[in-house]
Enzyme design. Structure first.
Site, mmCIF file in Angstrom:
data_model
loop_
_atom_site.group_PDB
_atom_site.id
_atom_site.type_symbol
_atom_site.label_atom_id
_atom_site.label_comp_id
_atom_site.label_asym_id
_atom_site.label_seq_id
_atom_site.Cartn_x
_atom_site.Cartn_y
_atom_site.Cartn_z
ATOM 1 N N SER A 92 0.821 -1.207 0.000
ATOM 2 C CA SER A 92 0.000 0.000 0.000
ATOM 3 C C SER A 92 0.858 1.261 0.000
ATOM 4 C CB SER A 92 -0.964 -0.033 1.191
ATOM 5 O OG SER A 92 -1.940 0.974 1.084
ATOM 6 N N ASP A 232 -1.200 1.335 -4.218
ATOM 7 C CA ASP A 232 -2.188 0.364 -4.696
ATOM 8 C C ASP A 232 -3.551 0.991 -4.930
ATOM 9 O OD1 ASP A 232 -2.657 0.745 -1.959
ATOM 10 O OD2 ASP A 232 -3.507 -1.253 -1.716
#
Length: 447
Positions: A92, A232
């Site tokens: 992430s 992401d």
């Protein structure tokens, strides 16, 4: 093993190919027969996606390979390809040296605590069920999941004006946002739009400091606003038409005020500003607070009366669309808000904010440190919430001390009606954390 956002850590240390392989084995052994596997653009992603796929197949499951996709694209697509679960290989917003694994169920929601516990138990105890050569699973190529996500966003977004938007994709799959906005008739300029596994354009987390280039570009053009994603694209943060970065609390207030109605609720974590309470009160709605982590927000969104949820870090969830934070969806909803109600800079000014102070303190033993802080604060204050770290409420403000779910940090947030009071609360919280660290986790009493 599982933090607030799945498994995440440094490649070769916490996150290894063996771990990824075992997660795949655990999923298939737990009965997930068809697992969708996707990844972000990080250089280590292909290795770990291959390992997850091999583990699933080793224990008799089929692995549906999605390639490089945004996390919300993967989460939305599990049911579309008749999957039983999904694995997103991503760290992430963490730096390039990290990677991770986040698990999704067929409802597009992250694995809850009970499902994570079942997988963790198999990992700890090597409870896998490898199959013989005739029972090994297959590897299957997924259809174009990006196109499905893109079509879904276009179907649910209606823009009255042709807007100009700058999209900072963060060198990852968030470039999908630019494609969707163009489909909707917007003029789009991209920043960091090329996929780069080293995330070389800027640090992945879309903070004010990291989005300075985006702010300058928006301010120097006639753009209506700018958006930025993490690695992401489950997060989305925004920049006004004047080039000012919008805080997550203000975005949460704007989205909440737009999508909540009288008698409904918005879900957000304990570290959410009082400004959001005020914004919701203006439309007759209210805030329901959760533990920090988009999974906990998503859990609350299963309640019928809760119509929207989010985190000030940039995770936004509309349960009528998906239970996964969806950065491209948030960008579309922001475009719709600007189209309906005017310039983002003017909308931001309608949200009354409070002085807020935040910091992150490195720690070698966040559990012991937090135990000491909780003990001290429970003795010192009357209004103490220990659901997630410890949140202390006082008449004119609050502060929160909690351990990061993904990094060796203790995070401190304080907010009050005046700057002096916010500083006072913040300093007291930081003092407790630092003293607890210096004393090896022993509690430090208030004065």
């Amino acid at each position: 093993m599982f933090g607030t956002s799945g498994i995440r850590g440094e490649v070769g240390q916490k996150v290894t190919a063996q771990l990824a392989f075992d997660v795949g084995r655990a999923l298939a052994s737990e009965g997930y027969e068809r697992v969708v596997v996707g990844r972000d653009a990080r250089e280590s992603g292909p290795l770990f996606a291959d390992a997850v796929s091999a583990g699933v197949r080793d224990c008799g499951g089929d692995a549906v390979r999605a390639g490089v996709v945004a996390t919300p694209t993967l989460a939305r697509s599990v049911w579309r390809v008749d999957g039983d679960a999904g694995v997103m290989v991503t760290a992430s917003h963490n730096p390039p040296k990290d990677n991770g694994l986040k698990l999704w169920d067929v409802t597009s929601q992250a694995f809850d605590e009970s499902k994570q516990a079942a997988i963790a138990d198999r990992l700890r105890n090597d409870k896998f069920e490898p199959q013989g050569s005739q029972q090994l699973g297959a590897e299957i190529s997924a259809p174009d999941l990006d196109e499905n996500h893109r079509s879904a966003l276009c179907e649910t977004t209606d823009l009255d004006d042709d807007l100009s938007v700058v999209v900072d994709a963060g060198n990852g799959p968030g470039i999908l946002t630019a494609d969707v906005l163009r489909d909707l008739g917007c003029s789009v300029t991209t920043v960091n739009g090329e996929r780069d596994g080293r995330l070389s354009g800027r640090p992945s987390e879309p903070t004010a400091d990291h989005c300075s280039d985006l702010c300058a570009i928006v301010a120097g053009t006639d753009a209506d606003f700018g958006v930025a994603h993490d690695g992401d694209a489950d997060r989305m943060m925004a920049v006004t038409d004047e080039g000012e970065f919008v805080s997550g609390d203000v975005l949460l207030a704007l989205f909440g005020r737009r999508y909540a109605e009288e008698g409904t609720q918005v879900a957000a974590p304990l570290n959410t500003s009082l400004a959001v309470d005020d914004a919701l009160a203006s439309v007759g709605a209210s805030l329901t607070r959760t533990k920090v982590g988009d999974g906990f927000v998503a859990d609350r969104l299963r309640d019928e009366n809760v119509v929207f949820g989010g985190e000030p870090s940039g995770a936004w969830i509309w349960p009528d669309e998906t239970l996964c934070p969806d950065g491209p969806l948030a960008a579309c909803r922001l475009a719709q808000l600007v189209s309906e109600r005017g310039p983002l800079s003017e909308l931001v000014e309608t949200v009354e904010t409070y002085p807020t102070k935040r910091t992150s303190i490195p720690t070698d033993d966040k559990r012991a440190q937090m135990e000491a802080v909780v003990e001290s604060l429970t003795d010192e204050y009357d209004e103490v919430d220990t659901r997630d770290g410890v949140r202390v409420g006082v008449d004119d403000g609050w502060f929160l001390v909690r351990a990061s779910g993904t990094q060796p940090l203790v995070r401190v947030t304080a907010e009050a009606e005046t700057d002096d009071r916010a500083t006072q609360l913040f300093d007291r919280a930081v003092e407790l954390v630092e003293n607890a660290r210096a004393d090896g986790g022993r509690a430090v009493r208030g004065q």
